[in-house]
Design an enzyme around this catalytic site. Structure first.
Site, PDB file in Angstrom:
ATOM      1  N   ASP A  10       0.600  -0.872  -0.648  1.00 43.58           N
ATOM      2  CA  ASP A  10       0.261  -0.482   0.221  1.00 43.58           C
ATOM      3  C   ASP A  10       0.819   1.219   0.188  1.00 43.58           C
ATOM      4  O   ASP A  10       2.347   1.257   0.500  1.00 43.58           O
ATOM      5  CB  ASP A  10      -1.229   0.141   1.067  1.00 43.58           C
ATOM      6  CG  ASP A  10      -2.011   1.609   1.519  1.00 43.58           C
ATOM      7  OD1 ASP A  10      -1.968   1.826   0.432  1.00 43.58           O
ATOM      8  OD2 ASP A  10      -1.800   2.010   2.047  1.00 43.58           O
ATOM      9  N   LEU A  11      -0.148   2.434  -0.574  1.00 45.54           N
ATOM     10  CA  LEU A  11       1.310   3.472  -0.338  1.00 45.54           C
ATOM     11  C   LEU A  11       1.019   4.694   1.479  1.00 45.54           C
ATOM     12  O   LEU A  11       1.973   4.392   1.553  1.00 45.54           O
ATOM     13  CB  LEU A  11       0.781   4.261  -1.649  1.00 45.54           C
ATOM     14  CG  LEU A  11       1.391   5.759  -1.522  1.00 45.54           C
ATOM     15  CD1 LEU A  11       3.006   5.551  -2.074  1.00 45.54           C
ATOM     16  CD2 LEU A  11       0.831   6.834  -3.256  1.00 45.54           C
ATOM     17  N   ASP A  12       0.149   5.538   0.988  1.00 47.02           N
ATOM     18  CA  ASP A  12      -0.232   5.219   2.248  1.00 47.02           C
ATOM     19  C   ASP A  12      -0.193   5.441   3.169  1.00 47.02           C
ATOM     20  O   ASP A  12      -1.042   4.478   3.792  1.00 47.02           O
ATOM     21  CB  ASP A  12      -1.765   6.797   1.769  1.00 47.02           C
ATOM     22  CG  ASP A  12      -1.876   7.536   0.323  1.00 47.02           C
ATOM     23  OD1 ASP A  12      -1.004   8.629   0.807  1.00 47.02           O
ATOM     24  OD2 ASP A  12      -2.845   7.967  -0.296  1.00 47.02           O
ATOM     25  N   THR A  18       1.472  10.379   4.336  1.00 38.65           N
ATOM     26  CA  THR A  18       0.674  10.799   3.587  1.00 38.65           C
ATOM     27  C   THR A  18      -0.465  10.620   4.524  1.00 38.65           C
ATOM     28  O   THR A  18      -1.415  11.656   4.157  1.00 38.65           O
ATOM     29  CB  THR A  18       0.272  10.773   2.384  1.00 38.65           C
ATOM     30  OG1 THR A  18       0.400   9.205   1.953  1.00 38.65           O
ATOM     31  CG2 THR A  18       1.384  11.322   1.006  1.00 38.65           C
ATOM     32  N   LYS A  46      -9.064   6.077   5.924  1.00 39.33           N
ATOM     33  CA  LYS A  46      -7.544   4.668   5.246  1.00 39.33           C
ATOM     34  C   LYS A  46      -7.702   4.060   4.817  1.00 39.33           C
ATOM     35  O   LYS A  46      -8.889   2.699   5.306  1.00 39.33           O
ATOM     36  CB  LYS A  46      -6.553   4.512   6.958  1.00 39.33           C
ATOM     37  CG  LYS A  46      -6.031   5.305   7.993  1.00 39.33           C
ATOM     38  CD  LYS A  46      -5.008   4.776   8.678  1.00 39.33           C
ATOM     39  CE  LYS A  46      -4.972   6.572   9.434  1.00 39.33           C
ATOM     40  NZ  LYS A  46      -3.632   5.703  10.684  1.00 39.33           N
ATOM     41  N   GLY A  47      -7.142   4.137   3.861  1.00 35.06           N
ATOM     42  CA  GLY A  47      -7.719   2.834   3.220  1.00 35.06           C
ATOM     43  C   GLY A  47      -8.894   2.400   1.600  1.00 35.06           C
ATOM     44  O   GLY A  47      -8.981   1.924   0.975  1.00 35.06           O
ATOM     45  N   ARG A  50     -11.910   7.783  -2.150  1.00 31.15           N
ATOM     46  CA  ARG A  50     -11.781   9.431  -1.954  1.00 31.15           C
ATOM     47  C   ARG A  50     -13.415  10.023  -2.141  1.00 31.15           C
ATOM     48  O   ARG A  50     -14.079  10.154  -1.341  1.00 31.15           O
ATOM     49  CB  ARG A  50     -11.573  10.460  -2.706  1.00 31.15           C
ATOM     50  CG  ARG A  50     -11.475  11.599  -3.034  1.00 31.15           C
ATOM     51  CD  ARG A  50     -10.846  12.480  -3.955  1.00 31.15           C
ATOM     52  NE  ARG A  50      -9.032  12.311  -4.304  1.00 31.15           N
ATOM     53  CZ  ARG A  50      -8.958  12.309  -5.583  1.00 31.15           C
ATOM     54  NH1 ARG A  50      -9.401  13.732  -6.457  1.00 31.15           N
ATOM     55  NH2 ARG A  50      -7.643  11.991  -5.943  1.00 31.15           N
ATOM     56  N   SER A 115      -2.688   0.491  -4.308  1.00 28.52           N
ATOM     57  CA  SER A 115      -3.256   1.947  -3.796  1.00 28.52           C
ATOM     58  C   SER A 115      -4.584   2.294  -4.326  1.00 28.52           C
ATOM     59  O   SER A 115      -4.738   2.065  -5.106  1.00 28.52           O
ATOM     60  CB  SER A 115      -2.692   3.224  -3.246  1.00 28.52           C
ATOM     61  OG  SER A 115      -3.054   4.489  -3.086  1.00 28.52           O
ATOM     62  N   ALA A 116      -5.246   2.265  -2.777  1.00 23.41           N
ATOM     63  CA  ALA A 116      -6.828   3.298  -3.031  1.00 23.41           C
ATOM     64  C   ALA A 116      -6.688   4.472  -3.828  1.00 23.41           C
ATOM     65  O   ALA A 116      -7.303   5.126  -4.464  1.00 23.41           O
ATOM     66  CB  ALA A 116      -7.126   3.561  -2.142  1.00 23.41           C
ATOM     67  N   SER A 117      -4.644   5.349  -3.723  1.00 17.83           N
ATOM     68  CA  SER A 117      -4.787   6.825  -4.421  1.00 17.83           C
ATOM     69  C   SER A 117      -5.212   6.664  -6.038  1.00 17.83           C
ATOM     70  O   SER A 117      -4.471   6.101  -6.584  1.00 17.83           O
ATOM     71  CB  SER A 117      -3.917   7.071  -2.853  1.00 17.83           C
ATOM     72  OG  SER A 117      -3.453   8.550  -3.681  1.00 17.83           O
ATOM     73  N   ASN A 119      -3.766   9.338  -7.028  1.00 23.67           N
ATOM     74  CA  ASN A 119      -2.436  10.119  -6.497  1.00 23.67           C
ATOM     75  C   ASN A 119      -0.998   9.167  -6.416  1.00 23.67           C
ATOM     76  O   ASN A 119      -0.459  10.596  -6.087  1.00 23.67           O
ATOM     77  CB  ASN A 119      -3.057  11.391  -5.618  1.00 23.67           C
ATOM     78  CG  ASN A 119      -3.903  12.398  -5.843  1.00 23.67           C
ATOM     79  OD1 ASN A 119      -3.767  13.042  -6.558  1.00 23.67           O
ATOM     80  ND2 ASN A 119      -5.256  12.688  -4.285  1.00 23.67           N
ATOM     81  N   LYS A 146     -11.021  -1.115  -1.456  1.00 16.05           N
ATOM     82  CA  LYS A 146     -11.078  -2.290  -0.885  1.00 16.05           C
ATOM     83  C   LYS A 146     -12.397  -1.834   0.180  1.00 16.05           C
ATOM     84  O   LYS A 146     -12.662  -0.435   0.154  1.00 16.05           O
ATOM     85  CB  LYS A 146      -9.748  -1.800   0.728  1.00 16.05           C
ATOM     86  CG  LYS A 146      -8.532  -1.441  -0.904  1.00 16.05           C
ATOM     87  CD  LYS A 146      -6.907  -0.993   0.510  1.00 16.05           C
ATOM     88  CE  LYS A 146      -5.661  -0.819  -0.873  1.00 16.05           C
ATOM     89  NZ  LYS A 146      -5.070   0.073   0.076  1.00 16.05           N
ATOM     90  N   GLU A 170       0.063  -3.049   5.095  1.00 14.83           N
ATOM     91  CA  GLU A 170      -0.962  -2.309   4.349  1.00 14.83           C
ATOM     92  C   GLU A 170      -1.126  -2.054   6.391  1.00 14.83           C
ATOM     93  O   GLU A 170      -0.678  -2.161   6.936  1.00 14.83           O
ATOM     94  CB  GLU A 170      -2.442  -3.048   4.550  1.00 14.83           C
ATOM     95  CG  GLU A 170      -2.901  -3.227   3.676  1.00 14.83           C
ATOM     96  CD  GLU A 170      -3.417  -2.216   2.985  1.00 14.83           C
ATOM     97  OE1 GLU A 170      -3.460  -0.963   3.888  1.00 14.83           O
ATOM     98  OE2 GLU A 170      -4.057  -1.899   1.906  1.00 14.83           O
ATOM     99  N   ASP A 171      -1.302  -0.688   6.090  1.00  8.91           N
ATOM    100  CA  ASP A 171      -1.820  -0.272   7.383  1.00  8.91           C
ATOM    101  C   ASP A 171      -3.674   0.093   7.424  1.00  8.91           C
ATOM    102  O   ASP A 171      -3.959   1.518   8.754  1.00  8.91           O
ATOM    103  CB  ASP A 171      -1.060   1.507   7.178  1.00  8.91           C
ATOM    104  CG  ASP A 171      -2.060   2.729   6.675  1.00  8.91           C
ATOM    105  OD1 ASP A 171      -2.154   2.178   5.666  1.00  8.91           O
ATOM    106  OD2 ASP A 171      -1.792   3.736   7.177  1.00  8.91           O
TER     107      ASP A 171
END
Ligand code: BG6
Ligand code: MG
Length: 220
Positions: A10-12, A18, A46-47, A50, A115-117, A119, A146, A170-171
């Protein structure tokens, strides 16, 4: 190739912090429309995509908006968030992450971003990780958010490996559920109580090393 152990990140909140920028931007927006927003609410976002995030915030505040206003607020939040993101540099990569990624690459393990982002590519560019991942599945490439496993299953497919050979970092609670639903081994990065559904959990990347994954494999 099919049996190779792969690693999906995962990214964020896993590679870069972020999560604190998402928190600041959503809090500013929620407060502006008269809705309370604390760390407790943020944890549940989280995850989460948007669109779903704004839907949740509005439902907590029992508010509804026209489609135009909804879109305007999402854009406003994203612009505010990106103002933080554009200040990021390599120094914002979370401790231990770069060394771990380098080690996996030196051992020829396939690695992907899940990632869900929307960006994600902008963020990777800001922190100098644009060429690190063999596959990138981000918010622009999935139809189901997710905790649906789509994002990780697509990443595994691009890495040409089976879900059971994948470790997912994952966070978020939603992300851990997604990894588990996809039949992968979930590694929580963060609080053990919050991420209790993870197969394993660590506070950060300095708490484990490559050898740990060899141990799990031999036990399997
Ligand atoms: C996830 C974050 O990685 O991406 C969420 O944990 C965020 O907080 C989601 O809402 C979507 O991100 P973006 O950048 O497309 O708004
Ligand atoms: Mg995350």
């Amino acid at each position: 190739m099919k049996n190779q152990t792969a690693f999906i990140f995962d990214l964020d909140g896993v590679i870069v912090d972020t999560a604190k920028f998402h928190f600041l931007a959503w809090q500013k927006l929620a407060n502006k429309i008269g809705i309370d927003f604390s760390e407790k609410e943020n944890e549940q976002l989280k995850g989460v995509s948007r669109i779903k995030s704004l839907e949740k915030i509005l439902s907590w505040g029992k508010k509804s908006l026209s489609d135009e206003e909804f879109q305007r607020l999402m854009d406003e939040k994203n612009q505010d968030y990106l103002n933080h993101v554009h200040q990021m540099t390599k120094a914002d990569i979370l401790p231990g992450v770069e060394d771990f990624l380098e080690e996996l690459k030196s051992k020829n393990h396939p690695i992907a971003l899940g990632s869900a982002s929307k960006n994600a590519k902008t963020i990777l560019k800001c922190v100098g990780l644009s060429n690190t991942f063999e596959a990138i599945i981000d918010g622009n490439k999935v139809t189901k958010a997710k905790p649906d496993p789509e994002v990780f299953l697509k990443a595994a497919r691009l890495l040409n490996t089976e879900p059971q050979n994948c470790f997912v970092f994952e966070d978020s609670i939603a992300g851990i559920k997604a990894a588990n639903a996809g039949g992968m081994t979930s590694i929580g990065i963060g609080n053990k109580d919050t991420l209790h559904e993870a197969a394993f959990c660590f506070n950060n990347f300095n708490e484990f090393d490559y050898q740990f994954f060899k141990t799990i494999k031999t036990q399997a």
